[in-house]
Design a protein around this motif. Structure first.
Motif, mmCIF file in Angstrom:
data_model
loop_
_atom_site.group_PDB
_atom_site.id
_atom_site.type_symbol
_atom_site.label_atom_id
_atom_site.label_comp_id
_atom_site.label_asym_id
_atom_site.label_seq_id
_atom_site.Cartn_x
_atom_site.Cartn_y
_atom_site.Cartn_z
ATOM 1 N N PHE A 171 -15.759 21.413 -25.222
ATOM 2 C CA PHE A 171 -16.305 20.666 -24.086
ATOM 3 C C PHE A 171 -15.168 19.921 -23.409
ATOM 4 N N TYR A 172 -15.396 19.575 -22.147
ATOM 5 C CA TYR A 172 -14.410 18.814 -21.366
ATOM 6 C C TYR A 172 -15.172 18.022 -20.308
ATOM 7 N N PHE A 173 -15.035 16.700 -20.358
ATOM 8 C CA PHE A 173 -15.675 15.833 -19.378
ATOM 9 C C PHE A 173 -14.640 14.891 -18.781
ATOM 10 N N GLU A 174 -14.859 14.542 -17.524
ATOM 11 C CA GLU A 174 -13.925 13.656 -16.836
ATOM 12 C C GLU A 174 -14.708 12.616 -16.052
ATOM 13 N N HIS A 175 -14.317 11.367 -16.213
ATOM 14 C CA HIS A 175 -14.941 10.268 -15.478
ATOM 15 C C HIS A 175 -13.863 9.538 -14.684
ATOM 16 N N ILE A 176 -13.999 9.526 -13.359
ATOM 17 C CA ILE A 176 -13.028 8.863 -12.495
ATOM 18 C C ILE A 176 -13.392 7.380 -12.383
ATOM 19 N N ILE A 177 -12.483 6.546 -12.837
ATOM 20 C CA ILE A 177 -12.688 5.102 -12.777
ATOM 21 C C ILE A 177 -12.331 4.585 -11.389
ATOM 22 N N LEU A 178 -11.155 4.953 -10.906
ATOM 23 C CA LEU A 178 -10.695 4.573 -9.576
ATOM 24 C C LEU A 178 -9.958 5.749 -8.944
ATOM 25 N N GLN A 179 -10.196 5.967 -7.644
ATOM 26 C CA GLN A 179 -9.430 6.980 -6.916
ATOM 27 C C GLN A 179 -9.419 6.607 -5.435
ATOM 28 N N ASP A 180 -8.222 6.597 -4.847
ATOM 29 C CA ASP A 180 -8.159 6.191 -3.444
ATOM 30 C C ASP A 180 -8.860 7.218 -2.563
ATOM 31 N N LYS A 181 -9.463 6.750 -1.514
ATOM 32 C CA LYS A 181 -10.293 7.603 -0.653
ATOM 33 C C LYS A 181 -9.476 8.692 0.037
ATOM 34 N N ASN A 182 -8.230 8.385 0.369
ATOM 35 C CA ASN A 182 -7.392 9.363 1.070
ATOM 36 C C ASN A 182 -6.535 10.192 0.110
ATOM 37 N N LYS A 183 -6.793 10.038 -1.212
ATOM 38 C CA LYS A 183 -6.120 10.831 -2.238
ATOM 39 C C LYS A 183 -4.601 10.778 -2.121
ATOM 40 N N GLY A 184 -4.068 9.588 -2.068
ATOM 41 C CA GLY A 184 -2.620 9.522 -2.059
ATOM 42 C C GLY A 184 -2.020 8.283 -1.428
ATOM 43 N N ASP A 185 -2.834 7.465 -0.798
ATOM 44 C CA ASP A 185 -2.231 6.312 -0.122
ATOM 45 C C ASP A 185 -2.186 5.066 -1.013
ATOM 46 N N GLY A 186 -2.714 5.180 -2.259
ATOM 47 C CA GLY A 186 -2.645 4.043 -3.171
ATOM 48 C C GLY A 186 -3.453 2.859 -2.700
ATOM 49 N N SER A 187 -4.647 3.103 -2.187
ATOM 50 C CA SER A 187 -5.454 2.028 -1.620
ATOM 51 C C SER A 187 -6.296 1.291 -2.660
ATOM 52 N N GLU A 188 -6.429 1.840 -3.874
ATOM 53 C CA GLU A 188 -7.210 1.170 -4.914
ATOM 54 C C GLU A 188 -6.321 0.162 -5.641
ATOM 55 N N ILE A 189 -6.929 -0.964 -6.020
ATOM 56 C CA ILE A 189 -6.176 -2.068 -6.605
ATOM 57 C C ILE A 189 -6.723 -2.418 -7.983
ATOM 58 N N ILE A 190 -5.819 -2.616 -8.947
ATOM 59 C CA ILE A 190 -6.167 -3.162 -10.250
ATOM 60 C C ILE A 190 -5.666 -4.601 -10.281
ATOM 61 N N SER A 191 -6.546 -5.512 -10.641
ATOM 62 C CA SER A 191 -6.212 -6.938 -10.601
ATOM 63 C C SER A 191 -5.146 -7.302 -11.634
ATOM 64 N N HIS A 192 -4.506 -8.403 -11.392
ATOM 65 C CA HIS A 192 -3.512 -8.927 -12.318
ATOM 66 C C HIS A 192 -4.180 -9.358 -13.621
ATOM 67 N N GLY A 193 -3.546 -9.071 -14.753
ATOM 68 C CA GLY A 193 -4.074 -9.493 -16.046
ATOM 69 C C GLY A 193 -4.753 -8.357 -16.804
ATOM 70 N N ARG A 194 -5.737 -8.733 -17.607
ATOM 71 C CA ARG A 194 -6.439 -7.769 -18.466
ATOM 72 C C ARG A 194 -7.685 -7.261 -17.742
ATOM 73 N N ASN A 195 -7.801 -5.935 -17.655
ATOM 74 C CA ASN A 195 -8.941 -5.300 -16.999
ATOM 75 C C ASN A 195 -9.607 -4.321 -17.968
ATOM 76 N N VAL A 196 -10.933 -4.353 -18.019
ATOM 77 C CA VAL A 196 -11.687 -3.506 -18.941
ATOM 78 C C VAL A 196 -12.656 -2.641 -18.135
ATOM 79 N N TYR A 197 -12.621 -1.312 -18.399
ATOM 80 C CA TYR A 197 -13.476 -0.377 -17.672
ATOM 81 C C TYR A 197 -14.293 0.422 -18.690
ATOM 82 N N PRO A 198 -15.620 0.257 -18.687
ATOM 83 C CA PRO A 198 -16.457 0.988 -19.653
ATOM 84 C C PRO A 198 -16.674 2.447 -19.230
ATOM 85 N N PHE A 199 -17.002 3.268 -20.214
ATOM 86 C CA PHE A 199 -17.334 4.680 -19.953
ATOM 87 C C PHE A 199 -18.345 5.151 -20.991
ATOM 88 N N THR A 200 -19.045 6.224 -20.669
ATOM 89 C CA THR A 200 -20.024 6.834 -21.581
ATOM 90 C C THR A 200 -20.019 8.346 -21.375
#
Length: 320
Positions: free
Chosen positions: A72-101
Protein backbone atom coordinates in the motif's frame (compact mmCIF):
# COMPACT_ATOMS: atom_id res chain seq x y z
CA UNK A 1 19.00 26.40 7.98
CA UNK A 2 15.71 27.44 9.53
CA UNK A 3 14.34 23.90 10.02
CA UNK A 4 15.99 22.64 13.21
CA UNK A 5 14.00 19.46 13.78
CA UNK A 6 11.67 17.17 11.77
CA UNK A 7 10.21 13.94 13.14
CA UNK A 8 7.24 11.55 12.81
CA UNK A 9 5.43 9.91 15.71
CA UNK A 10 2.53 7.44 15.78
CA UNK A 11 0.03 6.32 18.43
CA UNK A 12 0.03 2.71 19.62
CA UNK A 13 -3.23 0.78 19.30
CA UNK A 14 -2.40 -2.24 21.50
CA UNK A 15 0.06 -3.46 24.13
CA UNK A 16 2.33 -4.98 21.49
CA UNK A 17 2.65 -1.66 19.71
CA UNK A 18 1.86 -3.43 16.42
CA UNK A 19 -0.59 -2.81 13.59
CA UNK A 20 -2.59 -5.21 11.43
CA UNK A 21 -4.76 -5.02 8.29
CA UNK A 22 -7.77 -2.73 8.81
CA UNK A 23 -6.20 -0.77 11.70
CA UNK A 24 -6.13 3.02 11.85
CA UNK A 25 -2.69 4.50 12.30
CA UNK A 26 -2.63 8.08 13.49
CA UNK A 27 0.14 10.32 14.66
CA UNK A 28 1.83 13.64 14.13
CA UNK A 29 4.64 15.31 12.26
CA UNK A 30 6.68 17.69 14.41
CA UNK A 31 8.64 20.60 12.92
CA UNK A 32 10.80 23.01 14.87
CA UNK A 33 11.98 26.18 13.08
CA UNK A 34 14.19 29.06 14.09
CA UNK A 35 11.94 31.60 12.33
CA UNK A 36 8.99 31.79 9.94
CA UNK A 37 9.80 29.43 7.06
CA UNK A 38 8.43 29.37 3.55
CA UNK A 39 7.80 25.91 2.07
CA UNK A 40 6.89 24.61 -1.35
CA UNK A 41 5.50 21.27 -0.18
CA UNK A 42 5.12 19.43 3.11
CA UNK A 43 3.67 15.91 3.20
CA UNK A 44 3.59 12.60 5.06
CA UNK A 45 3.42 9.13 3.47
CA UNK A 46 2.51 5.63 4.69
CA UNK A 47 4.00 2.68 2.85
CA UNK A 48 4.15 -1.10 3.09
CA UNK A 49 6.54 -3.02 0.85
CA UNK A 50 8.68 -6.12 0.41
CA UNK A 51 12.03 -6.16 -1.37
CA UNK A 52 14.76 -8.71 -2.07
CA UNK A 53 18.30 -8.12 -3.34
CA UNK A 54 21.28 -10.41 -3.81
CA UNK A 55 24.32 -10.94 -6.05
CA UNK A 56 25.56 -14.09 -7.78
CA UNK A 57 28.87 -14.79 -9.43
CA UNK A 58 28.45 -16.41 -12.85
CA UNK A 59 31.93 -16.97 -14.24
CA UNK A 60 33.61 -13.57 -14.46
CA UNK A 61 30.28 -11.74 -14.26
CA UNK A 62 28.48 -10.53 -11.16
CA UNK A 63 24.70 -10.82 -11.63
CA UNK A 64 22.37 -8.61 -9.62
CA UNK A 65 18.91 -9.95 -8.67
CA UNK A 66 16.23 -7.79 -7.10
CA UNK A 67 12.47 -7.44 -6.84
CA UNK A 68 9.97 -5.23 -5.03
CA UNK A 69 6.31 -5.44 -4.12
CA UNK A 70 4.21 -2.56 -2.80
CA UNK A 71 1.35 -3.51 -0.47
CA UNK A 72 0.00 0.00 0.00
CA UNK A 73 1.02 3.63 -0.47
CA UNK A 74 -0.80 6.67 0.90
CA UNK A 75 0.13 10.33 0.82
CA UNK A 76 -1.28 13.20 2.84
CA UNK A 77 -0.31 16.76 1.87
CA UNK A 78 0.04 18.94 4.94
CA UNK A 79 1.04 22.14 3.13
CA UNK A 80 1.54 22.95 -0.55
CA UNK A 81 1.77 26.34 -2.20
CA UNK A 82 -1.05 27.08 -4.63
CA UNK A 83 1.28 27.96 -7.51
CA UNK A 84 3.45 24.86 -6.91
CA UNK A 85 6.74 26.62 -6.55
CA UNK A 86 6.52 30.14 -5.24
CA UNK A 87 6.94 29.15 -1.57
CA UNK A 88 3.78 30.91 -0.45
CA UNK A 89 3.01 28.55 2.47
CA UNK A 90 4.43 29.52 5.86
CA UNK A 91 5.45 27.45 8.89
CA UNK A 92 5.44 29.50 12.07
CA UNK A 93 8.49 30.06 14.22
CA UNK A 94 8.99 27.47 16.98
CA UNK A 95 7.43 24.04 17.45
CA UNK A 96 4.65 23.04 15.03
CA UNK A 97 2.60 19.84 15.22
CA UNK A 98 0.57 18.45 12.29
CA UNK A 99 -1.71 15.43 12.88
CA UNK A 100 -2.41 12.73 10.29
CA UNK A 101 -4.49 9.55 10.00
CA UNK A 102 -4.25 6.59 7.60
CA UNK A 103 -6.28 3.41 7.37
CA UNK A 104 -4.26 0.29 6.62
CA UNK A 105 -5.95 -1.83 3.89
CA UNK A 106 -7.79 -4.85 5.20
CA UNK A 107 -6.03 -7.37 2.95
CA UNK A 108 -3.65 -10.25 3.57
CA UNK A 109 -0.12 -8.87 4.03
CA UNK A 110 2.93 -10.49 5.63
CA UNK A 111 4.33 -9.40 8.97
CA UNK A 112 7.38 -7.17 9.27
CA UNK A 113 10.52 -9.20 8.67
CA UNK A 114 14.21 -8.75 7.87
CA UNK A 115 16.19 -11.65 6.43
CA UNK A 116 19.60 -12.19 4.86
CA UNK A 117 18.71 -10.84 1.40
CA UNK A 118 15.26 -9.35 1.82
CA UNK A 119 12.93 -7.49 4.15
CA UNK A 120 9.28 -6.58 4.63
CA UNK A 121 8.83 -3.09 6.05
CA UNK A 122 5.99 -0.74 6.96
CA UNK A 123 6.88 2.91 7.45
CA UNK A 124 5.84 6.53 7.83
CA UNK A 125 7.85 9.22 6.00
CA UNK A 126 7.65 13.00 6.15
CA UNK A 127 9.17 15.33 3.57
CA UNK A 128 9.46 19.10 3.79
CA UNK A 129 10.57 20.87 0.60
CA UNK A 130 11.79 24.45 0.90
CA UNK A 131 13.34 24.55 -2.56
CA UNK A 132 14.70 22.18 -5.17
CA UNK A 133 18.04 22.35 -3.32
CA UNK A 134 16.73 22.12 0.23
CA UNK A 135 14.61 19.06 1.12
CA UNK A 136 14.22 17.67 4.66
CA UNK A 137 13.22 14.01 5.15
CA UNK A 138 12.54 11.73 8.08
CA UNK A 139 11.30 8.14 8.40
CA UNK A 140 10.04 5.78 11.09
CA UNK A 141 9.08 2.12 10.70
CA UNK A 142 6.19 0.60 12.61
CA UNK A 143 5.85 -3.13 13.43
CA UNK A 144 3.17 -4.92 11.43
CA UNK A 145 1.53 -8.30 12.14
CA UNK A 146 -0.50 -10.31 9.68
CA UNK A 147 -4.09 -11.12 10.69
CA UNK A 148 -3.70 -14.68 9.48
CA UNK A 149 -3.37 -17.10 12.39
CA UNK A 150 -1.70 -19.52 9.98
CA UNK A 151 0.29 -17.47 7.40
CA UNK A 152 1.35 -20.73 5.78
CA UNK A 153 -2.12 -22.27 5.26
CA UNK A 154 -2.03 -21.79 1.50
CA UNK A 155 1.06 -24.02 1.40
CA UNK A 156 -0.76 -27.05 2.70
CA UNK A 157 -3.93 -27.56 4.69
CA UNK A 158 -2.32 -30.69 6.14
CA UNK A 159 0.14 -28.52 8.05
CA UNK A 160 -2.68 -27.13 10.22
CA UNK A 161 -4.03 -30.61 10.91
CA UNK A 162 -0.63 -31.82 12.10
CA UNK A 163 0.30 -28.90 14.37
CA UNK A 164 -0.50 -30.78 17.58
CA UNK A 165 0.57 -34.21 16.40
CA UNK A 166 3.77 -35.94 17.42
CA UNK A 167 6.51 -36.17 14.81
CA UNK A 168 8.71 -39.28 14.59
CA UNK A 169 11.64 -40.40 12.45
CA UNK A 170 14.28 -43.15 12.49
CA UNK A 171 17.86 -43.24 11.17
CA UNK A 172 20.20 -46.27 11.02
CA UNK A 173 23.93 -45.72 10.41
CA UNK A 174 26.70 -48.28 10.04
CA UNK A 175 30.25 -47.89 11.37
CA UNK A 176 32.52 -50.80 10.56
CA UNK A 177 30.95 -53.94 11.95
CA UNK A 178 28.48 -52.09 14.17
CA UNK A 179 25.45 -49.91 13.68
CA UNK A 180 23.72 -47.04 15.47
CA UNK A 181 19.96 -46.63 15.44
CA UNK A 182 18.44 -43.27 16.35
CA UNK A 183 14.71 -42.74 16.92
CA UNK A 184 13.59 -39.11 17.38
CA UNK A 185 10.15 -38.00 18.58
CA UNK A 186 9.05 -34.38 19.01
CA UNK A 187 6.06 -33.52 21.17
CA UNK A 188 4.29 -31.63 18.35
CA UNK A 189 4.93 -29.81 15.11
CA UNK A 190 3.53 -26.38 16.05
CA UNK A 191 5.03 -24.29 18.86
CA UNK A 192 4.59 -20.62 19.78
CA UNK A 193 7.34 -18.06 20.26
CA UNK A 194 8.74 -18.39 23.77
CA UNK A 195 7.20 -21.83 24.35
CA UNK A 196 9.03 -25.08 25.05
CA UNK A 197 8.86 -28.34 23.11
CA UNK A 198 9.88 -31.78 24.34
CA UNK A 199 12.13 -33.97 22.21
CA UNK A 200 12.94 -37.62 22.91
CA UNK A 201 15.91 -39.43 21.34
CA UNK A 202 16.27 -43.21 21.66
CA UNK A 203 19.77 -44.36 20.73
CA UNK A 204 20.68 -48.03 20.23
CA UNK A 205 24.47 -47.98 19.96
CA UNK A 206 25.75 -51.34 18.69
CA UNK A 207 29.02 -49.81 17.49
CA UNK A 208 32.40 -49.49 19.22
CA UNK A 209 32.16 -45.68 19.40
CA UNK A 210 30.62 -43.30 21.91
CA UNK A 211 27.93 -41.07 20.40
CA UNK A 212 26.40 -37.84 21.71
CA UNK A 213 23.08 -36.35 20.55
CA UNK A 214 22.95 -32.64 19.68
CA UNK A 215 19.83 -30.52 19.13
CA UNK A 216 19.47 -27.68 16.61
CA UNK A 217 16.84 -25.22 15.37
CA UNK A 218 17.33 -25.00 11.57
CA UNK A 219 16.19 -21.79 9.89
CA UNK A 220 15.64 -21.67 6.12
CA UNK A 221 15.07 -18.33 4.33
CA UNK A 222 14.05 -18.47 0.65
CA UNK A 223 14.16 -15.45 -1.68
CA UNK A 224 12.79 -15.16 -5.24
CA UNK A 225 13.43 -12.54 -7.96
CA UNK A 226 12.98 -12.74 -11.75
CA UNK A 227 12.35 -16.50 -11.60
CA UNK A 228 15.64 -16.93 -9.72
CA UNK A 229 15.81 -18.40 -6.25
CA UNK A 230 18.36 -18.31 -3.46
CA UNK A 231 18.35 -19.87 0.00
CA UNK A 232 20.03 -18.90 3.27
CA UNK A 233 20.18 -21.42 6.12
CA UNK A 234 21.21 -21.03 9.72
CA UNK A 235 21.51 -23.67 12.44
CA UNK A 236 21.08 -22.60 16.07
CA UNK A 237 22.47 -25.04 18.64
CA UNK A 238 20.04 -25.75 21.48
CA UNK A 239 22.44 -28.00 23.37
CA UNK A 240 23.74 -31.54 23.78
CA UNK A 241 22.37 -34.60 25.52
CA UNK A 242 24.12 -37.31 27.54
CA UNK A 243 26.63 -39.44 25.68
CA UNK A 244 25.76 -43.05 24.83
CA UNK A 245 28.76 -45.39 25.28
CA UNK A 246 29.57 -48.23 22.89
CA UNK A 247 27.37 -51.34 23.01
CA UNK A 248 24.66 -49.63 25.05
CA UNK A 249 21.28 -47.97 24.54
CA UNK A 250 19.76 -44.92 26.13
CA UNK A 251 16.77 -42.60 25.80
CA UNK A 252 17.46 -38.90 26.19
CA UNK A 253 14.64 -36.41 26.73
CA UNK A 254 15.30 -32.71 26.35
CA UNK A 255 13.03 -29.66 26.63
CA UNK A 256 13.91 -27.02 24.04
CA UNK A 257 12.71 -23.44 24.50
CA UNK A 258 12.00 -21.37 21.38
CA UNK A 259 13.44 -17.86 21.84
CA UNK A 260 10.61 -15.29 22.07
CA UNK A 261 12.22 -13.09 19.41
CA UNK A 262 12.30 -15.89 16.78
CA UNK A 263 10.26 -14.73 13.73
CA UNK A 264 7.21 -16.94 13.04
CA UNK A 265 6.98 -19.24 10.03
CA UNK A 266 5.39 -17.57 6.99
CA UNK A 267 4.59 -18.30 3.34
CA UNK A 268 2.24 -15.40 2.55
CA UNK A 269 4.82 -13.32 0.64
CA UNK A 270 5.46 -14.01 -3.04
CA UNK A 271 9.15 -13.06 -2.82
CA UNK A 272 10.29 -14.72 0.40
CA UNK A 273 9.34 -17.35 2.93
CA UNK A 274 10.62 -18.56 6.28
CA UNK A 275 10.68 -22.21 7.39
CA UNK A 276 12.09 -24.17 10.32
CA UNK A 277 13.21 -27.70 11.10
CA UNK A 278 14.16 -29.43 14.32
CA UNK A 279 17.45 -31.24 13.72
CA UNK A 280 18.98 -33.92 15.93
CA UNK A 281 22.48 -35.22 15.17
CA UNK A 282 24.73 -37.84 16.73
CA UNK A 283 28.27 -36.60 17.29
CA UNK A 284 30.40 -39.59 16.24
CA UNK A 285 34.20 -39.29 16.57
CA UNK A 286 36.10 -39.64 13.28
CA UNK A 287 32.93 -40.26 11.28
CA UNK A 288 30.14 -38.46 9.52
CA UNK A 289 27.42 -37.44 11.97
CA UNK A 290 23.99 -38.93 11.19
CA UNK A 291 21.08 -36.51 11.48
CA UNK A 292 17.29 -36.42 11.53
CA UNK A 293 15.18 -33.37 10.64
CA UNK A 294 11.58 -32.98 11.76
CA UNK A 295 9.16 -30.28 10.54
CA UNK A 296 8.60 -27.40 12.95
CA UNK A 297 6.11 -24.55 12.65
CA UNK A 298 6.76 -21.50 14.84
CA UNK A 299 3.56 -19.58 15.58
CA UNK A 300 3.06 -16.07 16.88
CA UNK A 301 3.21 -16.03 20.66
CA UNK A 302 1.40 -13.89 23.20
CA UNK A 303 2.86 -10.52 24.32
CA UNK A 304 4.01 -12.13 27.58
CA UNK A 305 5.38 -15.29 26.01
CA UNK A 306 8.85 -14.68 27.46
CA UNK A 307 7.39 -14.92 30.99
CA UNK A 308 6.10 -18.45 30.52
CA UNK A 309 7.82 -21.12 32.55
CA UNK A 310 9.35 -24.04 30.65
CA UNK A 311 7.59 -27.37 30.84
CA UNK A 312 9.13 -29.78 33.34
CA UNK A 313 7.63 -33.07 32.26
CA UNK A 314 6.89 -34.37 28.79
CA UNK A 315 5.07 -37.60 28.01
CA UNK A 316 5.69 -39.58 24.84
CA UNK A 317 4.12 -42.66 23.38
CA UNK A 318 6.43 -45.69 23.33
CA UNK A 319 8.65 -45.86 20.28
CA UNK A 320 8.31 -49.01 18.18
Amino acid sequence: MTVKHLSVEYNKVNERGTFSPGDIISGRVIVVTSKETKVQCFLVRAKGKAEVTWYEQEGQTTVFHSNKKKYFYFEHIILQDKNKGDGSEIISHGRNVYPFTFKIPNIDMPSSYEGKWGKITYSLRAQLTQSIWLVHKTKIEFPFLTKSEFPFASKSEMIIIGLKEQQCATRISFYGSGKVTMNVTSEKMGVKQGEAIGVSVEVLNDSVRTVTPKFYLCEKQTFVAQSKRTVHTNDILFGSGDSVPAETSRTITKVLSIPPQTPPTFFNCCMMKLEYRLKVTLDVPLARDPEIKLPLIILLGSPKAHQQKPKRSIWFRKLP
